[in-house]
Scaffold this motif. Structure first.
Motif, PDB file in Angstrom:
ATOM      1  N   ASN A  16      -6.129  -8.588   4.754  1.00 15.76           N
ATOM      2  CA  ASN A  16      -7.115  -9.254   3.895  1.00 15.76           C
ATOM      3  C   ASN A  16      -6.579  -9.584   2.509  1.00 15.76           C
ATOM      4  O   ASN A  16      -7.034 -10.542   1.872  1.00 15.76           O
ATOM      5  CB  ASN A  16      -8.365  -8.384   3.762  1.00 15.76           C
ATOM      6  CG  ASN A  16      -9.109  -8.227   5.083  1.00 15.76           C
ATOM      7  OD1 ASN A  16      -9.029  -9.101   5.939  1.00 15.76           O
ATOM      8  ND2 ASN A  16      -9.803  -7.116   5.247  1.00 15.76           N
ATOM      9  N   GLY A  17      -5.616  -8.802   2.032  1.00 18.60           N
ATOM     10  CA  GLY A  17      -5.095  -9.023   0.675  1.00 18.60           C
ATOM     11  C   GLY A  17      -3.688  -9.558   0.639  1.00 18.60           C
ATOM     12  O   GLY A  17      -3.008  -9.461  -0.398  1.00 18.60           O
ATOM     13  N   TYR A  18      -3.245 -10.136   1.771  1.00 18.59           N
ATOM     14  CA  TYR A  18      -1.846 -10.555   1.888  1.00 18.59           C
ATOM     15  C   TYR A  18      -1.437 -11.535   0.796  1.00 18.59           C
ATOM     16  O   TYR A  18      -0.360 -11.398   0.194  1.00 18.59           O
ATOM     17  CB  TYR A  18      -1.588 -11.177   3.259  1.00 18.59           C
ATOM     18  CG  TYR A  18      -0.214 -11.816   3.366  1.00 18.59           C
ATOM     19  CD1 TYR A  18       0.906 -11.039   3.631  1.00 18.59           C
ATOM     20  CD2 TYR A  18      -0.049 -13.188   3.165  1.00 18.59           C
ATOM     21  CE1 TYR A  18       2.165 -11.612   3.710  1.00 18.59           C
ATOM     22  CE2 TYR A  18       1.210 -13.766   3.236  1.00 18.59           C
ATOM     23  CZ  TYR A  18       2.309 -12.976   3.503  1.00 18.59           C
ATOM     24  OH  TYR A  18       3.565 -13.552   3.567  1.00 18.59           O
TER      25      TYR A  18
ATOM     26  N   VAL B 172       0.854  -1.186   0.000  1.00 13.36           N
ATOM     27  CA  VAL B 172       0.000   0.000   0.000  1.00 13.36           C
ATOM     28  C   VAL B 172       0.890   1.236   0.000  1.00 13.36           C
ATOM     29  O   VAL B 172       1.821   1.334   0.819  1.00 13.36           O
ATOM     30  CB  VAL B 172      -0.929   0.033   1.234  1.00 13.36           C
ATOM     31  CG1 VAL B 172      -1.718   1.339   1.279  1.00 13.36           C
ATOM     32  CG2 VAL B 172      -1.866  -1.169   1.225  1.00 13.36           C
TER      33      VAL B 172
ATOM     34  N   ASN C 283      -6.693   1.221   8.657  1.00 16.09           N
ATOM     35  CA  ASN C 283      -7.499   0.610   7.601  1.00 16.09           C
ATOM     36  C   ASN C 283      -6.622   0.038   6.489  1.00 16.09           C
ATOM     37  O   ASN C 283      -6.976  -0.968   5.863  1.00 16.09           O
ATOM     38  CB  ASN C 283      -8.477   1.639   7.026  1.00 16.09           C
ATOM     39  CG  ASN C 283      -9.518   2.060   8.039  1.00 16.09           C
ATOM     40  OD1 ASN C 283     -10.126   1.225   8.696  1.00 16.09           O
ATOM     41  ND2 ASN C 283      -9.710   3.356   8.191  1.00 16.09           N
ATOM     42  N   ASP C 284      -5.467   0.666   6.262  1.00 25.18           N
ATOM     43  CA  ASP C 284      -4.536   0.136   5.273  1.00 25.18           C
ATOM     44  C   ASP C 284      -3.856  -1.127   5.786  1.00 25.18           C
ATOM     45  O   ASP C 284      -3.531  -2.025   4.995  1.00 25.18           O
ATOM     46  CB  ASP C 284      -3.501   1.204   4.922  1.00 25.18           C
ATOM     47  CG  ASP C 284      -4.131   2.402   4.234  1.00 25.18           C
ATOM     48  OD1 ASP C 284      -4.695   2.224   3.137  1.00 25.18           O
ATOM     49  OD2 ASP C 284      -4.081   3.502   4.806  1.00 25.18           O
TER      50      ASP C 284
ATOM     51  N   ILE D 273      -5.365  -3.276   7.718  1.00 27.44           N
ATOM     52  CA  ILE D 273      -6.420  -4.284   7.526  1.00 27.44           C
ATOM     53  C   ILE D 273      -6.478  -4.706   6.059  1.00 27.44           C
ATOM     54  O   ILE D 273      -6.682  -5.880   5.733  1.00 27.44           O
ATOM     55  CB  ILE D 273      -7.780  -3.733   7.997  1.00 27.44           C
ATOM     56  CG1 ILE D 273      -7.748  -3.498   9.512  1.00 27.44           C
ATOM     57  CG2 ILE D 273      -8.915  -4.684   7.631  1.00 27.44           C
ATOM     58  CD1 ILE D 273      -8.955  -2.765  10.052  1.00 27.44           C
ATOM     59  N   LYS D 274      -6.250  -3.749   5.157  1.00 25.80           N
ATOM     60  CA  LYS D 274      -6.239  -4.056   3.732  1.00 25.80           C
ATOM     61  C   LYS D 274      -5.135  -5.064   3.407  1.00 25.80           C
ATOM     62  O   LYS D 274      -5.327  -5.978   2.591  1.00 25.80           O
ATOM     63  CB  LYS D 274      -6.030  -2.757   2.942  1.00 25.80           C
ATOM     64  CG  LYS D 274      -6.301  -2.864   1.452  1.00 25.80           C
ATOM     65  CD  LYS D 274      -6.105  -1.508   0.771  1.00 25.80           C
ATOM     66  CE  LYS D 274      -7.052  -0.463   1.321  1.00 25.80           C
ATOM     67  NZ  LYS D 274      -6.898   0.836   0.616  1.00 25.80           N
ATOM     68  N   VAL D 275      -3.984  -4.911   4.053  1.00 28.27           N
ATOM     69  CA  VAL D 275      -2.886  -5.858   3.845  1.00 28.27           C
ATOM     70  C   VAL D 275      -3.239  -7.229   4.421  1.00 28.27           C
ATOM     71  O   VAL D 275      -2.988  -8.266   3.796  1.00 28.27           O
ATOM     72  CB  VAL D 275      -1.581  -5.334   4.480  1.00 28.27           C
ATOM     73  CG1 VAL D 275      -0.498  -6.415   4.454  1.00 28.27           C
ATOM     74  CG2 VAL D 275      -1.093  -4.094   3.755  1.00 28.27           C
TER      75      VAL D 275
ATOM     76  N   TRP E  26      -1.210   6.953   5.668  1.00 28.96           N
ATOM     77  CA  TRP E  26      -1.870   5.653   5.773  1.00 28.96           C
ATOM     78  C   TRP E  26      -2.239   5.397   7.233  1.00 28.96           C
ATOM     79  O   TRP E  26      -1.642   5.973   8.147  1.00 28.96           O
ATOM     80  CB  TRP E  26      -0.979   4.546   5.209  1.00 28.96           C
ATOM     81  CG  TRP E  26       0.385   4.395   5.835  1.00 28.96           C
ATOM     82  CD1 TRP E  26       1.564   4.910   5.384  1.00 28.96           C
ATOM     83  CD2 TRP E  26       0.708   3.659   7.031  1.00 28.96           C
ATOM     84  NE1 TRP E  26       2.607   4.561   6.221  1.00 28.96           N
ATOM     85  CE2 TRP E  26       2.111   3.788   7.241  1.00 28.96           C
ATOM     86  CE3 TRP E  26      -0.033   2.915   7.943  1.00 28.96           C
ATOM     87  CZ2 TRP E  26       2.782   3.197   8.307  1.00 28.96           C
ATOM     88  CZ3 TRP E  26       0.628   2.323   9.017  1.00 28.96           C
ATOM     89  CH2 TRP E  26       2.010   2.470   9.187  1.00 28.96           C
TER      90      TRP E  26
END
Length: 363
Positions: A333-335, A318, A326-327, A329-331, A323
């Motif tokens: 979920n998208g790891y 990201v 929430n970023d 959390i984005k990692v 940042w």
């Protein structure tokens, strides 16, 4: 082939103070040199005497140190003037098939351009003018010295911003970008990860580790993420202040201060981390971002590092100023997708791959 690397400044000085080190094995230029050695070449490094390690070590390459002339004017940590380097190059440069000099704005690079221009590559990290004396020395150098004395020298950028910067002053900027290079024998990916993020930085102002801790604290305040961990690797004068911050936030159980670790010791927590966290104010081509990507670890960073466009373009994490949790959390979920992208791109960031690309520019 024999490869000569001119890199006077071996480590970053804090507020102009060069801290003596026992070894140069883990410094960037040593890792870069080992890439050429892996390809079967012999390497010599020229450096400033002020960075000579305090202990003797057995290195697979030769290092020749030169004392700095007039150090109060030409600071060894910024713009060293290596006494005796010109004479050494006149005597020995013919022995080398390629000469690589770090940075256009260095007296050592100017010396090399005058002695062995035909075999010289200038490896460029800087992406903007140095702030010293209101940027005037840097602006003079790039507008006068580079187009006059380095006009026929190939500039090899370490990042896209470095290429864009130097293209304003030279017509010979390579399209090939060569990063610092990471040690793939130590830094490599794994398929498992911990519930952990990692920071690798000197604990000093400008690295903004305090801001990272605050953002991480907001993450672990949320129920699904209370057991996540932040590993902080590095030392510096803010250590106690940061530990007090962690205590005041009540997250002592979630944050581990490891202090300084060698690459061999930091490799395992780095490859098992969900992401490397960066929120720097002034870094350029951060070696730690390449090390994370080589380890299969995504990077969460602001737009300051010159590697940020590369990270964003290739889905390696990201990239966003300010940042937040929430970023992170984005990692989380998208790891898997980010990790796969890092594994793919990381192969081109190893010291061997970077050495091969550098020699390709020369050929």
């Amino acid at each position: 082939m024999k490869v000569l690397i001119i890199n006077c400044i071996l480590s970053t000085a804090e507020k102009g103070v060069i801290t003596p080190k026992k070894s140069i094995w883990d410094c960037m230029i040593s890792t870069f040199a080992r890439g050429f050695i892996e390809l079967g070449h012999k390497v010599t490094i020229l450096a400033s005497q002020e960075f000579k390690p305090t202990e003797t070590e057995d290195l697979p390459f030769d290092v020749i140190y030169f004392p700095s002339r007039w150090p109060k004017i030409f600071r060894p940590d910024l713009l060293p003037w290596p006494q005796g380097m010109r004479a050494w190059l006149k005597q020995h440069s013919a022995e080398y098939g390629v000469v690589i000099a770090s940075e256009s704005f260095q007296i050592s690079s100017l010396i090399a351009a005058g002695v062995c221009k035909s075999k010289l590559l200038i490896w460029q990290e800087m992406v903007r003018h140095q702030r010293l004396l209101f940027k005037l020395p840097s602006k003079f150098w790039h507008n006068v010295v580079v187009p006059t004395f380095m006009r026929d020298v190939t500039i090899v950028p370490r990042s896209l911003p470095a290429k864009q910067f130097m293209s304003r002053y030279s017509r010979h900027v390579s399209d090939v970008i060569v990063d610092h290079g990471t040690d793939a024998s130590v830094l490599y990916p794994c398929e498992e990860h911990d519930k952990a993020f990692i920071v690798i930085a000197r604990l000093v102002p400008g690295k903004n580790v305090d801001r990272i801790i605050t953002k991480f604290s907001r993450l672990v305040s949320l129920e699904p993420y209370r057991d996540y961990r932040l590993d902080i690797i590095g030392d510096g004068n803010q250590m106690q202040e940061l530990k007090q911050q962690v205590a005041s936030l009540g997250i002592q159980g979630n944050v581990v201060f490891h202090g300084f670790l060698s690459h061999e010791r930091l490799a395992e927590p780095l490859r098992r981390a969900l992401a490397l966290l960066v929120d720097t104010s002034n870094d350029l081509n951060m070696l730690t971002t390449a090390e994370a990507i080589t380890s299969g670890t995504p990077v969460v960073t602001n737009t300051v590092p010159s590697t940020a466009p590369f990270i964003a373009a290739n889905g390696l994490g990201v990239v966003r100023d300010n940042w937040d949790e929430n970023d992170l959390i984005k990692v989380i979920n998208g790891y898997d997708k980010m990790h796969a992208a890092c594994v793919k791109e990381g192969k081109e960031l190893t010291n061997v791959a970077c050495a091969r690309k550098m020699l390709g520019v020369r050929s």
